[in-house]
Design a protein around this motif. Sequence first.
Motif, PDB file in Angstrom:
ATOM      1  N   PHE A 189       0.856  -1.178   0.000  1.00 34.84           N
ATOM      2  CA  PHE A 189       0.000   0.000   0.000  1.00 34.84           C
ATOM      3  C   PHE A 189       0.899   1.237   0.000  1.00 34.84           C
ATOM      4  CE2 PHE A 189      -4.424  -1.266   1.083  1.00 34.84           C
ATOM      5  CZ  PHE A 189      -4.228  -2.616   1.249  1.00 34.84           C
ATOM      6  N   ARG A 190       0.305   2.373  -0.247  1.00 38.61           N
ATOM      7  CA  ARG A 190       1.015   3.624  -0.058  1.00 38.61           C
ATOM      8  C   ARG A 190       0.073   4.643   0.539  1.00 38.61           C
ATOM      9  NH1 ARG A 190       2.088   5.217  -6.393  1.00 38.61           N
ATOM     10  NH2 ARG A 190      -0.067   5.802  -6.958  1.00 38.61           N
ATOM     11  N   GLN A 191       0.684   5.659   1.138  1.00 37.77           N
ATOM     12  CA  GLN A 191      -0.095   6.688   1.813  1.00 37.77           C
ATOM     13  C   GLN A 191       0.583   8.033   1.654  1.00 37.77           C
ATOM     14  OE1 GLN A 191      -0.506   6.074   6.069  1.00 37.77           O
ATOM     15  NE2 GLN A 191      -2.492   7.089   6.076  1.00 37.77           N
ATOM     16  N   THR A 192      -0.202   9.018   1.275  1.00 41.88           N
ATOM     17  CA  THR A 192       0.273  10.395   1.266  1.00 41.88           C
ATOM     18  C   THR A 192      -0.361  11.131   2.428  1.00 41.88           C
ATOM     19  OG1 THR A 192      -1.490  10.996  -0.278  1.00 41.88           O
ATOM     20  CG2 THR A 192       0.649  10.431  -1.221  1.00 41.88           C
ATOM     21  N   SER A 193       0.215  12.271   2.774  1.00 42.32           N
ATOM     22  CA  SER A 193      -0.229  13.016   3.936  1.00 42.32           C
ATOM     23  C   SER A 193      -1.715  13.345   3.840  1.00 42.32           C
ATOM     24  CB  SER A 193       0.588  14.293   4.068  1.00 42.32           C
ATOM     25  OG  SER A 193       0.174  15.048   5.180  1.00 42.32           O
ATOM     26  N   GLY A 194      -2.443  13.004   4.870  1.00 44.11           N
ATOM     27  CA  GLY A 194      -3.851  13.333   4.920  1.00 44.11           C
ATOM     28  C   GLY A 194      -4.753  12.386   4.168  1.00 44.11           C
ATOM     29  N   GLU A 195      -4.176  11.367   3.556  1.00 45.92           N
ATOM     30  CA  GLU A 195      -4.967  10.418   2.784  1.00 45.92           C
ATOM     31  C   GLU A 195      -4.949   9.045   3.433  1.00 45.92           C
ATOM     32  OE1 GLU A 195      -6.012  13.335   0.190  1.00 45.92           O
ATOM     33  OE2 GLU A 195      -6.692  11.247   0.078  1.00 45.92           O
ATOM     34  N   GLU A 196      -5.902   8.217   3.038  1.00 43.61           N
ATOM     35  CA  GLU A 196      -5.910   6.838   3.503  1.00 43.61           C
ATOM     36  C   GLU A 196      -4.881   6.018   2.709  1.00 43.61           C
ATOM     37  OE1 GLU A 196     -10.592   6.488   4.879  1.00 43.61           O
ATOM     38  OE2 GLU A 196      -9.841   5.310   3.193  1.00 43.61           O
ATOM     39  N   ARG A 197      -4.500   4.903   3.279  1.00 44.31           N
ATOM     40  CA  ARG A 197      -3.614   4.007   2.564  1.00 44.31           C
ATOM     41  C   ARG A 197      -4.352   3.383   1.391  1.00 44.31           C
ATOM     42  NH1 ARG A 197      -0.185   1.125   7.541  1.00 44.31           N
ATOM     43  NH2 ARG A 197       0.410   3.132   8.450  1.00 44.31           N
ATOM     44  N   THR A 198      -3.682   3.387   0.243  1.00 44.90           N
ATOM     45  CA  THR A 198      -4.295   2.851  -0.962  1.00 44.90           C
ATOM     46  C   THR A 198      -3.550   1.611  -1.442  1.00 44.90           C
ATOM     47  OG1 THR A 198      -3.010   4.360  -2.354  1.00 44.90           O
ATOM     48  CG2 THR A 198      -5.199   5.074  -1.703  1.00 44.90           C
ATOM     49  N   PHE A 199      -4.309   0.685  -1.945  1.00 47.09           N
ATOM     50  CA  PHE A 199      -3.786  -0.598  -2.402  1.00 47.09           C
ATOM     51  C   PHE A 199      -2.969  -0.428  -3.662  1.00 47.09           C
ATOM     52  CE2 PHE A 199      -3.704  -5.078  -3.148  1.00 47.09           C
ATOM     53  CZ  PHE A 199      -3.828  -5.226  -4.523  1.00 47.09           C
ATOM     54  N   LEU A 200      -1.857  -1.163  -3.718  1.00 44.25           N
ATOM     55  CA  LEU A 200      -1.020  -1.167  -4.913  1.00 44.25           C
ATOM     56  C   LEU A 200      -0.916  -2.552  -5.542  1.00 44.25           C
ATOM     57  CD1 LEU A 200       1.970   0.976  -3.618  1.00 44.25           C
ATOM     58  CD2 LEU A 200       0.066   1.732  -5.053  1.00 44.25           C
ATOM     59  N   ALA A 201      -0.558  -3.528  -4.716  1.00 44.50           N
ATOM     60  CA  ALA A 201      -0.264  -4.854  -5.270  1.00 44.50           C
ATOM     61  C   ALA A 201      -0.390  -5.902  -4.173  1.00 44.50           C
ATOM     62  CB  ALA A 201       1.146  -4.891  -5.857  1.00 44.50           C
ATOM     63  N   TYR A 202      -0.563  -7.144  -4.612  1.00 40.81           N
ATOM     64  CA  TYR A 202      -0.755  -8.254  -3.669  1.00 40.81           C
ATOM     65  C   TYR A 202      -0.165  -9.500  -4.293  1.00 40.81           C
ATOM     66  CZ  TYR A 202      -3.466 -11.357  -0.548  1.00 40.81           C
ATOM     67  OH  TYR A 202      -3.869 -12.286   0.375  1.00 40.81           O
ATOM     68  N   ILE A 203       0.503 -10.293  -3.457  1.00 37.51           N
ATOM     69  CA  ILE A 203       1.100 -11.520  -3.963  1.00 37.51           C
ATOM     70  C   ILE A 203       0.765 -12.657  -3.011  1.00 37.51           C
ATOM     71  CG2 ILE A 203       3.340 -11.033  -2.853  1.00 37.51           C
ATOM     72  CD1 ILE A 203       4.633 -12.338  -5.383  1.00 37.51           C
ATOM     73  N   LEU A 204       0.323 -13.764  -3.584  1.00 30.50           N
ATOM     74  CA  LEU A 204       0.011 -14.922  -2.759  1.00 30.50           C
ATOM     75  C   LEU A 204       1.284 -15.618  -2.296  1.00 30.50           C
ATOM     76  CD1 LEU A 204      -3.096 -16.454  -4.556  1.00 30.50           C
ATOM     77  CD2 LEU A 204      -2.999 -14.940  -2.595  1.00 30.50           C
TER      78      LEU A 204
END
Length: 123
Positions: free
Chosen positions: A37-52
């Motif tokens: 995930f990533r997060q910028t100031s004042g924002e929620e964490r947003t999904f980027l990628a997922y690996i099983l």
Amino acid sequence: QVQLVESGGGLVRPGGSLRLSCAASGRTFSRNNIAWFRQTSGEERTFLAYILDTGRTTYYADSVKGRFTVSRDNAENTVYLQMNSLKPEDTAVYYCAADPTGSIYYAGSYDNWGQGTHVTVSS
């Protein structure tokens, strides 16, 4: 529960590349599914990628598909996020997280996070 530690962040010019690492401690890492995930100031964490756990199946957010690649080396207890063609809007704190209890796309599904690594994309 595995302990997660991100590294590899830094300053990079637009169009450049970085590879982030998510190192895990614990003997069960090969059974852990890992997300970025990533997060910028004042924002929620947003999904980027997922690996099983096996590394054979991956999922990406549309915003990074084709630019970011998630991979893992279970022998090294590490998951990687290769980021290419970076843009200023990719500037954020990047986190890895393990084993969601709900939707893989929702930060609230994870309760096991690393401390984050800063990425700044700027000329």
